[in-house]
Design an enzyme around this catalytic site. Structure first.
Site, PDB file in Angstrom:
ATOM      1  N   CYS A  42     -37.152  45.685 -60.558  1.00 28.28           N
ATOM      2  CA  CYS A  42     -36.238  45.576 -61.807  1.00 28.28           C
ATOM      3  C   CYS A  42     -35.018  46.474 -61.555  1.00 28.28           C
ATOM      4  O   CYS A  42     -35.195  47.539 -61.145  1.00 28.28           O
ATOM      5  CB  CYS A  42     -37.050  46.225 -63.100  1.00 28.28           C
ATOM      6  SG  CYS A  42     -35.689  46.324 -64.408  1.00 28.28           S
TER       7      CYS A  42
ATOM      8  N   CYS B 188     -34.184  49.543 -63.973  1.00 27.26           N
ATOM      9  CA  CYS B 188     -35.072  50.811 -63.969  1.00 27.26           C
ATOM     10  C   CYS B 188     -34.361  52.169 -62.999  1.00 27.26           C
ATOM     11  O   CYS B 188     -33.444  51.497 -62.278  1.00 27.26           O
ATOM     12  CB  CYS B 188     -36.222  50.766 -63.253  1.00 27.26           C
ATOM     13  SG  CYS B 188     -37.647  49.557 -64.297  1.00 27.26           S
TER      14      CYS B 188
ATOM     15  N   HIS C 239     -39.450  50.635 -68.748  1.00 27.26           N
ATOM     16  CA  HIS C 239     -39.532  49.365 -68.474  1.00 27.26           C
ATOM     17  C   HIS C 239     -40.229  48.717 -69.355  1.00 27.26           C
ATOM     18  O   HIS C 239     -39.641  47.400 -69.689  1.00 27.26           O
ATOM     19  CB  HIS C 239     -39.949  49.010 -66.899  1.00 27.26           C
ATOM     20  CG  HIS C 239     -39.766  47.520 -66.819  1.00 27.26           C
ATOM     21  ND1 HIS C 239     -38.680  47.027 -66.249  1.00 27.26           N
ATOM     22  CD2 HIS C 239     -40.706  46.621 -66.803  1.00 27.26           C
ATOM     23  CE1 HIS C 239     -38.901  45.710 -66.022  1.00 27.26           C
ATOM     24  NE2 HIS C 239     -40.244  45.465 -66.415  1.00 27.26           N
TER      25      HIS C 239
ATOM     26  N   ASN D 235     -30.129  40.632 -76.528  1.00 33.24           N
ATOM     27  CA  ASN D 235     -30.990  39.335 -76.538  1.00 33.24           C
ATOM     28  C   ASN D 235     -32.437  39.821 -76.245  1.00 33.24           C
ATOM     29  O   ASN D 235     -32.594  40.698 -75.167  1.00 33.24           O
ATOM     30  CB  ASN D 235     -30.488  38.440 -75.307  1.00 33.24           C
ATOM     31  CG  ASN D 235     -29.138  37.713 -75.374  1.00 33.24           C
ATOM     32  OD1 ASN D 235     -28.629  37.820 -76.550  1.00 33.24           O
ATOM     33  ND2 ASN D 235     -28.801  37.397 -74.552  1.00 33.24           N
TER      34      ASN D 235
ATOM     35  N   HIS E  17     -36.220  44.484 -68.768  1.00 33.30           N
ATOM     36  CA  HIS E  17     -36.076  45.632 -69.254  1.00 33.30           C
ATOM     37  C   HIS E  17     -35.112  46.120 -70.425  1.00 33.30           C
ATOM     38  O   HIS E  17     -34.140  45.129 -70.849  1.00 33.30           O
ATOM     39  CB  HIS E  17     -35.317  46.577 -68.159  1.00 33.30           C
ATOM     40  CG  HIS E  17     -35.304  47.803 -68.253  1.00 33.30           C
ATOM     41  ND1 HIS E  17     -35.839  48.756 -67.414  1.00 33.30           N
ATOM     42  CD2 HIS E  17     -34.482  48.870 -68.934  1.00 33.30           C
ATOM     43  CE1 HIS E  17     -35.917  50.152 -67.678  1.00 33.30           C
ATOM     44  NE2 HIS E  17     -34.958  50.131 -68.533  1.00 33.30           N
TER      45      HIS E  17
ATOM     46  N   HIS F 172     -32.384  46.276 -72.634  1.00 34.54           N
ATOM     47  CA  HIS F 172     -31.069  46.349 -72.798  1.00 34.54           C
ATOM     48  C   HIS F 172     -30.089  45.492 -73.664  1.00 34.54           C
ATOM     49  O   HIS F 172     -30.765  44.543 -74.035  1.00 34.54           O
ATOM     50  CB  HIS F 172     -30.572  46.150 -71.285  1.00 34.54           C
ATOM     51  CG  HIS F 172     -30.840  44.696 -70.651  1.00 34.54           C
ATOM     52  ND1 HIS F 172     -31.921  44.062 -70.661  1.00 34.54           N
ATOM     53  CD2 HIS F 172     -29.727  43.739 -70.635  1.00 34.54           C
ATOM     54  CE1 HIS F 172     -31.468  42.803 -70.265  1.00 34.54           C
ATOM     55  NE2 HIS F 172     -30.432  42.479 -70.164  1.00 34.54           N
TER      56      HIS F 172
ATOM     57  N   GLN G 193     -25.581  43.943 -73.850  1.00 30.92           N
ATOM     58  CA  GLN G 193     -24.446  43.765 -72.977  1.00 30.92           C
ATOM     59  C   GLN G 193     -23.398  44.134 -73.957  1.00 30.92           C
ATOM     60  O   GLN G 193     -23.374  43.937 -75.409  1.00 30.92           O
ATOM     61  CB  GLN G 193     -24.424  42.562 -72.695  1.00 30.92           C
ATOM     62  CG  GLN G 193     -25.517  42.156 -71.820  1.00 30.92           C
ATOM     63  CD  GLN G 193     -25.456  40.961 -71.225  1.00 30.92           C
ATOM     64  OE1 GLN G 193     -24.418  40.602 -70.308  1.00 30.92           O
ATOM     65  NE2 GLN G 193     -26.389  40.009 -71.123  1.00 30.92           N
TER      66      GLN G 193
END
Length: 397
Positions: free
Chosen positions: A88, A91, A170, A210, A221, A223, A225
């Protein structure tokens, strides 16, 4: 609950910026070097070039039928797609396995997207070309060396795309964050909204998350944007048009009256505290759509009071927990912060910051899709009555 965040910045191997938002001082995250051999960030990704002589390599093109800009970014075809957990890129780095985040640990990290749809700084001419007309429409064909064509206008996709990593864990999700960590994320969103909104040519800052492969997530993971773009998005323009039309015939502000009407009705309130109200709108597009409004209207995240920023997590974490408990499985969703335009003072006075959560599961094992009527005609249908959705969400608590 912590009220102070420590911010530090560094550069990744290809020159992109990474920013750490820490919950304690002196951690030195920014001192860890990115040891990868990446070269410099791709020229296309950095400049958003549209080469009409040799075909599309990126940039913006104007759709005169709908009056909106469409972004092209062929570099995004090569972005990372559902890597294994031990590969990933979000991470923390570990010996022999460097990632996008050089530090061995972090609280919240924000970095420039390696595969951006918008990048590069606007020229003075491009700043002028990005102005918004009084009616709320972006005006193509303004003076500018990189914008031509009138009805077939094109321009560089200047702006910036960033990735916001909510946690180094994660296997976590936003719903499992602590209230303290949510406050750190809110601080990062507010900081980036202010910083990006001040960049040359930026008209709007859009923060979003999303969640779930069902909605097209390519990195598992936790997150989100941020897109900083050189125009005001169509949805924001539509909401501003609705606000101005309402205010032309009423004494009150549109968004203030909208929230007051939801509170007075009461049937679709899902959760609330002194600073935030979460409710299912009366005419939702999605089966379990939820909006979160602050009690006091502000234009964007950067304008939130300290008390409102601190109180957000209390309501939002409960909302996400309700969504996950609704059908006994993680709920796929899109979460979008609707903010005022960055530079339009009258619009900023009219608009109200709010979070729109669009949950995609309509029943156990069944998803809501945008079919032809929604996509081709803009005619939405919904399988779940909003009053029923709100009741189900309350009971899931």
């Amino acid at each position: 609950m912590q009220t102070r965040i420590w911010k530090s910045a560094a550069s990744l191997a290809d020159g992109r910026e990474i920013i750490y938002f820490d919950e304690a001082p002196g951690l030195g995250r920014d001192k860890f070097a990115d040891t990868r051999d990446l070269g410099r960030a791709a020229q296309h990704g950095r400049t958003g070039v549209l080469d009409t002589a040799q075909g599309t390599t990126g940039g913006l093109r104007w759709d005169p039928l709908l009056g909106e800009w469409i972004a092209f970014a062929t570099n995004r075809q090569d972005r990372t797609f559902l890597p294994a957990a031990d590969s990933c890129p979000l991470c923390p780095s570990r010996p022999g396995a460097p990632t996008e985040i050089p530090a061995p640990d972090y609280d919240v990290a924000v970095f420039e997207n390696r595969f951006p749809a918008f990048s590069g700084t606007a020229t003075p001419d491009e700043e002028l070309a990005g102005d918004i007309a009084p009616a709320g429409q972006t005006r193509p064909g303004q003076p500018g060396a990189s914008q031509t064509g009138g009805l077939l206008a094109s321009r560089r996709a200047t702006g910036r795309c960033e990735v916001v990593c909510f946690t180094p864990d994660h296997d976590a999700s936003f719903a499992t964050l602590t209230p303290e960590r949510v406050q750190t994320v809110v601080a990062a969103w507010a900081d980036r909204t202010a910083e990006l909104g001040a960049m040359p040519g930026i008209q709007h800052v859009f923060c979003f998350e999303n969640r779930g492969q069902e909605v097209g997530v390519t990195l598992q993971h936790p997150h989100g944007q941020i897109y900083a773009v050189p125009f005001v998005p169509p949805r924001t323009q539509q909401m501003l048009a609705s606000a101005r039309a309402y205010q032309a015939g009423h004494a009150g502000r549109f968004f203030d009256d909208y929230l007051a009407a939801q509170l007075a009705d009461g049937r679709r309130i899902v959760d609330r505290n002194d600073e935030w109200t979460a409710f299912v709108p009366a005419a939702p597009h999605w089966p379990f759509e939820i909006m979160l409004f602050p009690a006091r209207r502000v234009p964007d995240l950067a304008a939130l009071t300290e008390s409102a920023a601190a109180a957000f997590g209390e309501v939002y974490l409960r909302v996400l927990g309700r969504l996950d408990r609704l059908f006994g499985t993680p709920m796929p969703y899109l979460a979008a912060w609707q903010q005022a335009p960055a530079r339009d003072a009258p619009a900023r006075a009219d608009f109200a910051l709010h979070l729109q959560v669009m949950a995609m599961r309509r029943a156990p094992g069944k998803l809501k899709y945008m079919a032809t009527t929604e996509t081709g005609a803009g005619i939405w249908s919904n399988d779940v009555l909003p009053d029923t959705a709100a009741r189900m969400l309350r009971e899931a608590g």
